[in-house]
Write an enzyme that holds these catalytic residues in place. Sequence first.
Site, PDB file in Angstrom:
ATOM      1  N   ARG A  76      -7.712  19.344  18.217  1.00 27.23           N
ATOM      2  CA  ARG A  76      -7.630  19.039  19.644  1.00 27.23           C
ATOM      3  C   ARG A  76      -8.932  19.433  20.329  1.00 27.23           C
ATOM      4  O   ARG A  76      -9.575  20.411  19.956  1.00 27.23           O
ATOM      5  CB  ARG A  76      -6.474  19.805  20.289  1.00 27.23           C
ATOM      6  CG  ARG A  76      -5.101  19.229  19.969  1.00 27.23           C
ATOM      7  CD  ARG A  76      -3.997  19.966  20.685  1.00 27.23           C
ATOM      8  NE  ARG A  76      -3.850  21.317  20.171  1.00 27.23           N
ATOM      9  CZ  ARG A  76      -4.318  22.416  20.741  1.00 27.23           C
ATOM     10  NH1 ARG A  76      -4.979  22.349  21.888  1.00 27.23           N
ATOM     11  NH2 ARG A  76      -4.139  23.597  20.191  1.00 27.23           N
ATOM     12  N   TYR A  88      -6.925  11.876  16.060  1.00 31.94           N
ATOM     13  CA  TYR A  88      -6.236  12.940  15.319  1.00 31.94           C
ATOM     14  C   TYR A  88      -5.283  13.769  16.179  1.00 31.94           C
ATOM     15  O   TYR A  88      -5.593  14.125  17.312  1.00 31.94           O
ATOM     16  CB  TYR A  88      -7.276  13.871  14.692  1.00 31.94           C
ATOM     17  CG  TYR A  88      -6.685  14.870  13.709  1.00 31.94           C
ATOM     18  CD1 TYR A  88      -5.819  14.443  12.701  1.00 31.94           C
ATOM     19  CD2 TYR A  88      -6.981  16.215  13.785  1.00 31.94           C
ATOM     20  CE1 TYR A  88      -5.273  15.357  11.804  1.00 31.94           C
ATOM     21  CE2 TYR A  88      -6.443  17.133  12.880  1.00 31.94           C
ATOM     22  CZ  TYR A  88      -5.586  16.693  11.889  1.00 31.94           C
ATOM     23  OH  TYR A  88      -5.051  17.583  11.004  1.00 31.94           O
ATOM     24  N   LYS A 137       1.762  16.807  22.412  1.00 34.28           N
ATOM     25  CA  LYS A 137       1.291  17.731  23.439  1.00 34.28           C
ATOM     26  C   LYS A 137       1.145  17.038  24.797  1.00 34.28           C
ATOM     27  O   LYS A 137       1.444  17.622  25.834  1.00 34.28           O
ATOM     28  CB  LYS A 137      -0.050  18.341  23.028  1.00 34.28           C
ATOM     29  CG  LYS A 137      -0.005  19.047  21.687  1.00 34.28           C
ATOM     30  CD  LYS A 137       1.063  20.095  21.630  1.00 34.28           C
ATOM     31  CE  LYS A 137       0.771  21.149  20.623  1.00 34.28           C
ATOM     32  NZ  LYS A 137       1.630  21.508  19.596  1.00 34.28           N
ATOM     33  N   HIS A 179       6.059  25.217  24.434  1.00 38.48           N
ATOM     34  CA  HIS A 179       5.455  25.191  23.094  1.00 38.48           C
ATOM     35  C   HIS A 179       6.231  26.179  22.213  1.00 38.48           C
ATOM     36  O   HIS A 179       5.745  27.262  21.899  1.00 38.48           O
ATOM     37  CB  HIS A 179       3.985  25.597  23.221  1.00 38.48           C
ATOM     38  CG  HIS A 179       3.158  25.341  21.996  1.00 38.48           C
ATOM     39  ND1 HIS A 179       1.961  25.969  21.766  1.00 38.48           N
ATOM     40  CD2 HIS A 179       3.344  24.513  20.939  1.00 38.48           C
ATOM     41  CE1 HIS A 179       1.449  25.549  20.620  1.00 38.48           C
ATOM     42  NE2 HIS A 179       2.268  24.667  20.098  1.00 38.48           N
ATOM     43  N   SER A 200      -0.963  27.921  18.846  1.00 39.90           N
ATOM     44  CA  SER A 200      -1.210  27.023  17.725  1.00 39.90           C
ATOM     45  C   SER A 200      -1.645  27.818  16.490  1.00 39.90           C
ATOM     46  O   SER A 200      -2.459  28.731  16.597  1.00 39.90           O
ATOM     47  CB  SER A 200      -2.302  26.022  18.097  1.00 39.90           C
ATOM     48  OG  SER A 200      -1.899  25.281  19.218  1.00 39.90           O
ATOM     49  N   CYS A 225      -0.049  29.978  14.708  1.00 40.47           N
ATOM     50  CA  CYS A 225       0.355  31.392  14.703  1.00 40.47           C
ATOM     51  C   CYS A 225       1.765  31.600  14.160  1.00 40.47           C
ATOM     52  O   CYS A 225       2.363  32.650  14.375  1.00 40.47           O
ATOM     53  CB  CYS A 225       0.240  31.980  16.102  1.00 40.47           C
ATOM     54  SG  CYS A 225      -1.473  32.199  16.605  1.00 40.47           S
ATOM     55  N   ASP A 238       7.918  23.105  17.014  1.00 39.23           N
ATOM     56  CA  ASP A 238       6.738  23.127  17.882  1.00 39.23           C
ATOM     57  C   ASP A 238       7.051  23.044  19.377  1.00 39.23           C
ATOM     58  O   ASP A 238       6.348  23.645  20.177  1.00 39.23           O
ATOM     59  CB  ASP A 238       5.794  21.975  17.499  1.00 39.23           C
ATOM     60  CG  ASP A 238       4.366  22.180  17.984  1.00 39.23           C
ATOM     61  OD1 ASP A 238       3.805  23.262  17.749  1.00 39.23           O
ATOM     62  OD2 ASP A 238       3.814  21.261  18.629  1.00 39.23           O
ATOM     63  N   ARG A 252      -3.276  18.930   8.037  1.00 36.70           N
ATOM     64  CA  ARG A 252      -1.839  18.960   8.365  1.00 36.70           C
ATOM     65  C   ARG A 252      -1.028  17.979   7.536  1.00 36.70           C
ATOM     66  O   ARG A 252      -1.546  17.015   6.998  1.00 36.70           O
ATOM     67  CB  ARG A 252      -1.658  18.644   9.847  1.00 36.70           C
ATOM     68  CG  ARG A 252      -2.323  19.723  10.718  1.00 36.70           C
ATOM     69  CD  ARG A 252      -1.767  19.806  12.089  1.00 36.70           C
ATOM     70  NE  ARG A 252      -2.356  20.929  12.816  1.00 36.70           N
ATOM     71  CZ  ARG A 252      -1.664  21.853  13.475  1.00 36.70           C
ATOM     72  NH1 ARG A 252      -0.356  21.796  13.508  1.00 36.70           N
ATOM     73  NH2 ARG A 252      -2.282  22.826  14.107  1.00 36.70           N
TER      74      ARG A 252
END
Length: 643
Positions: free
Chosen positions: A105, A254, A263, A283, A305, A307, A330, A424
């Site tokens: 991002r 991406y 998001k 989130h 993100s 974590c 998420d 990912r």
Amino acid sequence: MVHLLRLVGARALCARRVGSPLLPPPTRAISQQAQRQMDTLRPKVREFVERTVRMCQPAEVHVCDGSEAENANLLNQMAESGVLEPLTKYDNCWLARTDPADVARVESKTFIVTEEKRETVPIPRKGRKGMLGNWMSPKALEHAVAERFPGCMRGRTLYVVPFSMGPVGSPLSKIGIELTDSPYVAASMRIMTRMGSKVLETLGDDDFVKCLHSVGRPVPVSKKPINNWPCNPENTIIAHVPSKNEIISFGSGYGGNSLLGKKCFALRIGSTIARREGWLAEHMLILGITNPAGHKRYIAAAFPSACGKTNLAMLQPSLPGYKVECVGDDIAWMKFDDKGVLRAINPENGFFGVAPGTSSATNPIAMKTIFSNTLFTNVAKTSDGGVYWEGLEKEVDTSVGIVDWHGDPWTTGSGAPSAHPNSRFCAPAAQCPIIDPQWESPEGVPISAILFGGRRPLGVPLVYEAFNWQHGVFLGAAMRSESTAAAEHKGKVIMHDPFAMRPFFGYNFGHYLAHWLSMEQRGTPATMPKIFHVNWFRKAATGGFLWPGFGENTRVLDWVLRRVDGEDCAQESAIGLVPKPGSLNLEGLKEAVDMQELFSIPKEFWQQEVSAVAQYLDEQVGEDLPYPIVEELEHLRQRVEKL
Ligand code: GTP
Ligand code: SPV
Ligand code: MN
């Protein structure tokens, strides 16, 4: 969009064009078949598509129905054009390699567009750079669109991707339509959302979130794309217009930059809708947990993100008799029902999870989820048609050859990682062997506890509980975490990341805090979720983690649930309620844990923490900081002084 595109149409001829050859060839008319598909669209959708076609001038239009056959076609086409490689070791799995300039991002190029700047971001104190989002005026956006979009899809197919965030037809769900010139995005959206004809039927003539996406490289391209991954990093922009429920993304193909349901919609636009309608878009993962007595509860948790949300959502309990089931990894949309119970849905339909670190030792459930119908991006590949990344050292036969995420031969010890740290997997949620039976429940699951957490190598104990809702909101506001590879940040620094939402706020964080504080009035006290802070990442002086983490985090959840049940297993500390000595169940723990160190609350560290948080909130939120948060900060300061 309607208004914007009309303007753009008029200005297109004189607009400066970026990232495209000087004189693009004239476009041919789209095919009759595409025209027939477009003719079947209801007026609002059709208008959106037609205006976009006029502006972006794609060579072809395809309205996605979401079918298996369509998906197979898309995948095969991408394989032929070199966008995807089949991973022959598995069932219907594919590998994409991006241009190395498009791997995460880009927060610096992500904007919220409002008339007034203060609707989007608090005004930072003089001389300070605002860190809580980027604002853009409608005029500036108009200009940015006019510079980028006219003709930007020349030579490409425009995919019309109708999608539902949340189960189709649930009262908590919302519908969006993404128009994209990336087949990779169309195929990924089919995994990450409920996508296809059924969504259009359900939508009828209602409004929807308008999502426009282009990789920003009309054909013929001015330079050959790297890895067959067209993108336009110099001109990337990801803009959100809350007042019109619009998302406009250019230049990146991406992740959160281009899979606009995630998001952009579910968090940024979602949080603005949630504020208007009185609910929360967060989130957060959602998990169901059944204790040995058979009592099941649901927990939501916000970690920044990379974590540990996916890992916690798929936890394999180390304590006997516990069972964990996954609702989402998420994003959570949460709303108080008419009985004052907070209910959550996972608006997504798949997992877009961090690959490195995922293994049978750390996340066996993910390993059972991702080896069919999965798109992998920027992982390494083995010569027998499998995947590889850091963390799989013990699971991959070392005699196979490995090519890294650039496509170059790679061997252990070659220095650079084989897979990009933000590589990912994109896999259907329904394939998760522990997907919760209620994961698609239209009314959502009841939430008993909310966890906040981050990567805190120093000073922050394994778990503590908020004294009450207001203190809990403060804990969210004061969250900090070590930076990760999920965004463009360089190096490991401790960053403020309130509610794990700093990159995802759709409106002024001060107003967001007031919204969270007001939620207490909507909930029934007896069922109001308790709030906790957790930290799996505290390190010993020798550098290793103090806590084994992963499946062993069950021990923390066990304590959390016992607190939810009202058990007297907590005691007051300067920072919140911590486990009474001996109350955390450590039975059967394989390695010795230095509990003293894991739970210590060093005075000097916390004095610094208080000043860092105070400075951040004052400089960044200033006038918009709700008084109850100032009050909580002051109380914390006083308690820490007494340590
Ligand atoms: P996003 O998808 O970016 O929002 O990330 P996420 O929050 O879902 O993070 P994820 O679960 O993918 O974890 C990211 C990294 O943290 C992986 O490398 C994991 O192995 C590591 N991790 C997760 N849980 C733990 C834990 O309990 N302890 C330790 N030491 N590492 C963990
Ligand atoms: C995150 O960064 O929190 C993610 C990955 O979940 S992305 O979809 O790229 O935002
Ligand atoms: Mn995330």
